[in-house]
Design an enzyme around this catalytic site. Structure first.
Site, PDB file in Angstrom:
ATOM      1  N   CYS A   1       0.833  -1.196   0.000  1.00 17.53           N
ATOM      2  CA  CYS A   1       0.000   0.000   0.000  1.00 17.53           C
ATOM      3  C   CYS A   1       0.872   1.253   0.000  1.00 17.53           C
ATOM      4  CB  CYS A   1      -0.947   0.065   1.188  1.00 17.53           C
ATOM      5  SG  CYS A   1      -1.867  -1.436   1.459  1.00 17.53           S
TER       6      CYS A   1
ATOM      7  N   ARG B   1       3.027   0.499  -5.491  1.00 20.38           N
ATOM      8  CA  ARG B   1       2.956  -0.205  -4.217  1.00 20.38           C
ATOM      9  C   ARG B   1       1.668  -1.024  -4.081  1.00 20.38           C
ATOM     10  NH1 ARG B   1       6.671   2.179  -0.802  1.00 20.38           N
ATOM     11  NH2 ARG B   1       5.686   1.273   1.005  1.00 20.38           N
TER      12      ARG B   1
ATOM     13  N   TRP C   1      -2.925  -2.575  -1.590  1.00 20.30           N
ATOM     14  CA  TRP C   1      -2.611  -3.936  -2.024  1.00 20.30           C
ATOM     15  C   TRP C   1      -3.129  -4.830  -0.912  1.00 20.30           C
ATOM     16  CZ3 TRP C   1       0.730  -7.845  -0.081  1.00 20.30           C
ATOM     17  CH2 TRP C   1       0.944  -8.914  -0.950  1.00 20.30           C
TER      18      TRP C   1
ATOM     19  N   ASN D   1      -0.377   1.524   5.960  1.00 15.46           N
ATOM     20  CA  ASN D   1       0.429   0.598   5.156  1.00 15.46           C
ATOM     21  C   ASN D   1       1.130  -0.345   6.125  1.00 15.46           C
ATOM     22  OD1 ASN D   1       3.711   1.016   3.668  1.00 15.46           O
ATOM     23  ND2 ASN D   1       2.320  -0.675   3.436  1.00 15.46           N
ATOM     24  N   GLY D   2       0.914  -1.643   5.978  1.00 12.82           N
ATOM     25  CA  GLY D   2       1.550  -2.605   6.878  1.00 12.82           C
ATOM     26  C   GLY D   2       0.567  -3.695   7.248  1.00 12.82           C
TER      27      GLY D   2
ATOM     28  N   GLU E   1      13.961 -17.419 -14.162  1.00 13.56           N
ATOM     29  CA  GLU E   1      13.501 -16.038 -14.321  1.00 13.56           C
ATOM     30  C   GLU E   1      12.505 -15.930 -15.490  1.00 13.56           C
ATOM     31  OE1 GLU E   1      13.322 -13.550 -12.588  1.00 13.56           O
ATOM     32  OE2 GLU E   1      13.003 -11.867 -13.932  1.00 13.56           O
TER      33      GLU E   1
ATOM     34  N   LYS F   1       8.697 -14.545 -15.081  1.00 12.27           N
ATOM     35  CA  LYS F   1       8.139 -13.438 -15.887  1.00 12.27           C
ATOM     36  C   LYS F   1       6.832 -13.864 -16.520  1.00 12.27           C
ATOM     37  CE  LYS F   1       9.742 -10.848 -14.753  1.00 12.27           C
ATOM     38  NZ  LYS F   1      10.586 -10.439 -13.783  1.00 12.27           N
TER      39      LYS F   1
ATOM     40  N   GLU G   1       3.929 -14.240 -13.951  1.00  8.14           N
ATOM     41  CA  GLU G   1       3.447 -13.053 -13.248  1.00  8.14           C
ATOM     42  C   GLU G   1       2.678 -12.088 -14.146  1.00  8.14           C
ATOM     43  OE1 GLU G   1       7.894 -11.018 -12.740  1.00  8.14           O
ATOM     44  OE2 GLU G   1       6.396 -10.602 -11.232  1.00  8.14           O
TER      45      GLU G   1
ATOM     46  N   HIS H   1      11.789 -36.436 -12.630  1.00  9.75           N
ATOM     47  CA  HIS H   1      11.457 -36.902 -11.276  1.00  9.75           C
ATOM     48  C   HIS H   1      10.103 -36.385 -10.816  1.00  9.75           C
ATOM     49  CE1 HIS H   1      15.335 -38.734 -11.004  1.00  9.75           C
ATOM     50  NE2 HIS H   1      15.933 -37.580 -11.284  1.00  9.75           N
TER      51      HIS H   1
ATOM     52  N   LYS I   1       4.885  -3.631  -7.062  1.00  7.34           N
ATOM     53  CA  LYS I   1       6.304  -3.465  -7.361  1.00  7.34           C
ATOM     54  C   LYS I   1       7.155  -3.558  -6.101  1.00  7.34           C
ATOM     55  CE  LYS I   1       9.606  -2.264 -10.262  1.00  7.34           C
ATOM     56  NZ  LYS I   1       9.973  -3.463 -11.040  1.00  7.34           N
TER      57      LYS I   1
HETATM   58  C1  G6P Z   1       7.987  -7.885  -5.972  1.00 12.63           C
HETATM   59  C2  G6P Z   1       8.128  -7.500  -7.420  1.00 12.63           C
HETATM   60  C3  G6P Z   1       9.194  -8.344  -8.088  1.00 12.63           C
HETATM   61  C4  G6P Z   1      10.506  -8.215  -7.330  1.00 12.63           C
HETATM   62  C5  G6P Z   1      10.348  -8.554  -5.854  1.00 12.63           C
HETATM   63  C6  G6P Z   1      11.571  -8.164  -5.048  1.00 12.63           C
HETATM   64  O1  G6P Z   1       7.457  -9.152  -5.873  1.00 12.63           O
HETATM   65  O2  G6P Z   1       6.898  -7.662  -8.083  1.00 12.63           O
HETATM   66  O3  G6P Z   1       9.379  -7.924  -9.418  1.00 12.63           O
HETATM   67  O4  G6P Z   1      11.453  -9.064  -7.904  1.00 12.63           O
HETATM   68  O5  G6P Z   1       9.251  -7.824  -5.307  1.00 12.63           O
HETATM   69  O6  G6P Z   1      11.688  -6.766  -5.072  1.00 12.63           O
HETATM   70  P1  G6P Z   1      13.019  -5.974  -4.830  1.00 12.63           P
HETATM   71  O7  G6P Z   1      12.628  -4.536  -4.900  1.00 12.63           O
HETATM   72  O8  G6P Z   1      13.488  -6.361  -3.451  1.00 12.63           O
HETATM   73  O9  G6P Z   1      13.991  -6.375  -5.870  1.00 12.63           O
END
Ligand code: G6P
Length: 587
Positions: free
Chosen positions: A2, A27, A71, A95-96, A460, A464, A467, A483, A582
């Site tokens: 948030c 956020r 969020w 927020n928290g 990775e 991607k 998500e 396995h 984010k």
């Molecule tokens: C969130 C974002 C990801 C990111 C992760 C860690 O889940 O959506 O894209 O990799 O946080 O974030 P940071 O800012 O610690 O790299």
């Protein structure tokens, strides 16, 4: 997570809050709201969905107000759970996470109080009403002492017009002081403007914003003097510059971003401390965790320094052993991820030298660390990390070389200097993945395979895809597939294999065969031309050759692009995937 904002000044508060919230949307963006105080009453507008849904709130009068972009943690993302939460004299944004919310709510209910939301945050407004005896700061301090968990809160009280009370524990909060106006926000960009001095609240602190100015208080209520923090006005939200999405723009910036890593001056300052390093522990979350996995291979291969990589949320509760001469590296794009901060603090508390690898110069992580290295990727807006990942890799690879040199190991320095140019070629070649999209649209799940560094890239690529396209996807070590996971492969399954290490390629291709034999559609991202045209393969992206140790920085490019194109083909917004945010500032 948030985002919260507050404004007190001579302008109408609502439009200022609205603009601030738009800059905090990274956020969270499942609902939003604004409350302003005018003539002894609150005017509140709350909406489910993005901040833009609050457009109607902008016409509210009132020069003092608070706002929130959510969020969801407790309670579904619907309007009645959107902040601000009002109870009698109080309006609150939070927020928290309030971990003892359940007990506190029961206590309030036993007093006959009714709740209008399912959130943990609403309980704060109820406690304030109980604790208020004509002194807003006193009430907030008392209420805060009853909360377990994390919070950044902004509070309005009808009995004290033109005052915003603030409290912070384990969630970020900053105050801005401009000409005749005061701001509060979860993050600097929401309030950064010419002439605005920014002050950061520290752990357990409180603040009061009044027309006379901002006052800060320690947990015991004693006044605190603060110096403004330095910040960069350019950190403001950038434009899409003609691209359809921020993600597309950020992917296009990768070659340029990689070229900046050659000039990381801070690496030289760190070099003397590297000689004594006997082991490395990397903590991170999400994409940054994958950077750590890639880096481990480079640290061990080049410097022969044993390296562990642990998801930060596991590390922090795992009672980790931190032997002497440990270098702990916390990797975080934002520098604000709650689990990464807690893990970093724990490692440092147990004697490790703490290095922050982050994209944000003035972040909670850099404040905590002994040293910081900046990825210089520029502000990243799309929730799915792209350019920050590539930048983290380059920086960590350079660090691996520096560590190897400090340890007296011979390395073929210079290989990394070619990466930015090779990334341009890789990005061009990667455009081909657009043609792969139809195979992913009809699929129930996708798999990404690799061995060694290619396995890290596969992880990775899979993250991607899931998500932003919402297609179930797994990144797998090629040898592990048989396995269990092979049971999921059928004729609808696209399998993307990453193949950049000639020494391992034939072994990885065995796994490709195993999926092909079950009808899977095989796609290849490879630097090895002899595999690109194999009969089993539907289509290949042929990348320029590079040292396999560093190849994820290139091989991830087509995988990022694939996720992007599948996402938009499925009608999603790749910049703001559902349920995600984010910056994750809660556990
Ligand atoms: C969130 C974002 C990801 C990111 C992760 C860690 O889940 O959506 O894209 O990799 O946080 O974030 P940071 O800012 O610690 O790299």
């Amino acid at each position: 997570m948030c985002g919260i904002v507050g404004y007190l000044g001579n302008r109408n508060a609502a439009p200022v809050l609205f603009e601030g919230l738009k800059k905090l949307e990274y956020r969270g963006y499942d609902s939003a709201g604004i409350a302003v105080m005018e003539r002894g009453a609150f005017s509140v507008v709350r909406r489910a969905g993005r901040v833009s849904e609050l457009g109607g709130a902008v016409s509210l009068g009132g020069k003092c107000g608070i706002g929130h972009t959510r969020w969801a943690t407790h309670g579904a993302p619907v309007e009645r759970n959107a902040h601000p939460h009002c109870y009698k004299r109080f309006a609150v944004v939070h927020n928290g996470i309030i971990e003892n919310e359940h007990l506190l709510r029961e206590e309030c209910r036993a007093r006959g109080e009714a709740f209008s939301s399912d959130t943990d945050s609403e309980v704060i407004a109820h406690l304030l009403e109980q604790d208020y005896e004509g002194d807003l700061l006193g009430a907030l301090r008392k209420t805060a002492s009853r909360l377990v968990g994390s919070y950044a809160v902004a509070v309005l009280c009808l009995d004290e017009p033109d005052v915003i009370a603030l409290a912070r524990r384990a969630s970020p909060l900053v105050v801005g002081v401009g000409e005749g106006e005061l701001f509060a926000a979860s993050d600097v960009p929401a309030i950064a403007a010419a002439g605005v001095r920014v002050y950061a609240l520290e752990e357990g602190e409180f603040a009061l914003l009044r027309r006379e100015g901002a006052s800060f208080y320690a947990a015991d209520g004693s006044p605190v003097r603060k110096e403004p923090v330095a910040y960069d006005l350019e950190d403001d939200v950038p434009e899409k510059k003609g691209y359809r999405h921020f993600m597309e723009k950020e992917m296009a910036e990768i070659p340029l971003v990689l070229s900046r890593s050659a000039s990381v001056g801070e690496l030289a300052a760190l070099a003397p401390s590297l000689c004594g390093v006997e082991r490395v522990q990397i903590v991170a979350c999400g994409t940054a965790y994958h950077s750590g996995l890639c880096a481990k291979r480079a640290f061990e291969a080049l410097a022969r320094v044993p390296t562990e990589v642990t998801v930060a949320s596991e590390y922090r509760y795992g009672d980790p052993i931190v032997p002497p001469h440990t270098l702990a590296i916390a990797v975080s794009q934002s520098g604000e991820t709650a689990d990464t901060l807690a893990a970093a603090e724990l490692a440092r508390g147990r004697g490790a030298l703490l290095l922050a690898v982050t994209n944000v110069r003035y972040s909670s992580l850099t404040a905590l660390a002994d040293f910081s290295l900046f990825t210089q990727a520029g502000r990243e807006i799309a929730v799915a990390a792209t350019k920050s990942f590539n930048a983290q890799l380059m920086l960590l690879y350079r660090l691996a070389e520096a560590l190897a040199e400090a340890k007296g190991k011979k390395i073929h320095a210079g290989a990394l200097d070619f990466i930015p140019r090779l990334a341009e070629e890789a990005a061009r070649a990667g455009g081909k993945v657009r043609g792969w999209v139809p195979h992913f649209l009809g699929a129930r799940a996708a798999f990404f395979l690799g061995r060694g560094a290619d396995y890290c890239a596969a992880l990775e690529g899979s993250l991607k895809l899931k998500e932003i396209s919402y297609l179930p996807s797994e990144g797998y070590a090629a040898g592990e597939l048989k396995h269990g996971t092979l049971a999921l492969v059928d004729r609808t399954t696209p399998v993307v294999a990453v193949l950049t290490d000639r020494a391992l390629a034939e072994k990885t291709f065995n796994a490709v065969h195993e999926t092909y034999a079950r009808g899977a559609k095989v796609f290849l991202v490879t630097t090895l031309p002899e595999y690109a045209e194999r009969d089993e393969v539907v289509s290949s992206v042929l990348l320029p050759e590079c040292d396999p140790l560093f190849s994820p920085v290139l091989s991830v490019l087509p995988l990022q692009a694939l996720a992007y194109y599948v996402s938009i083909a499925r009608g999603n917004d790749p910049d703001k995937p559902r349920n995600l945010a984010k910056s994750v500032t809660v556990e």
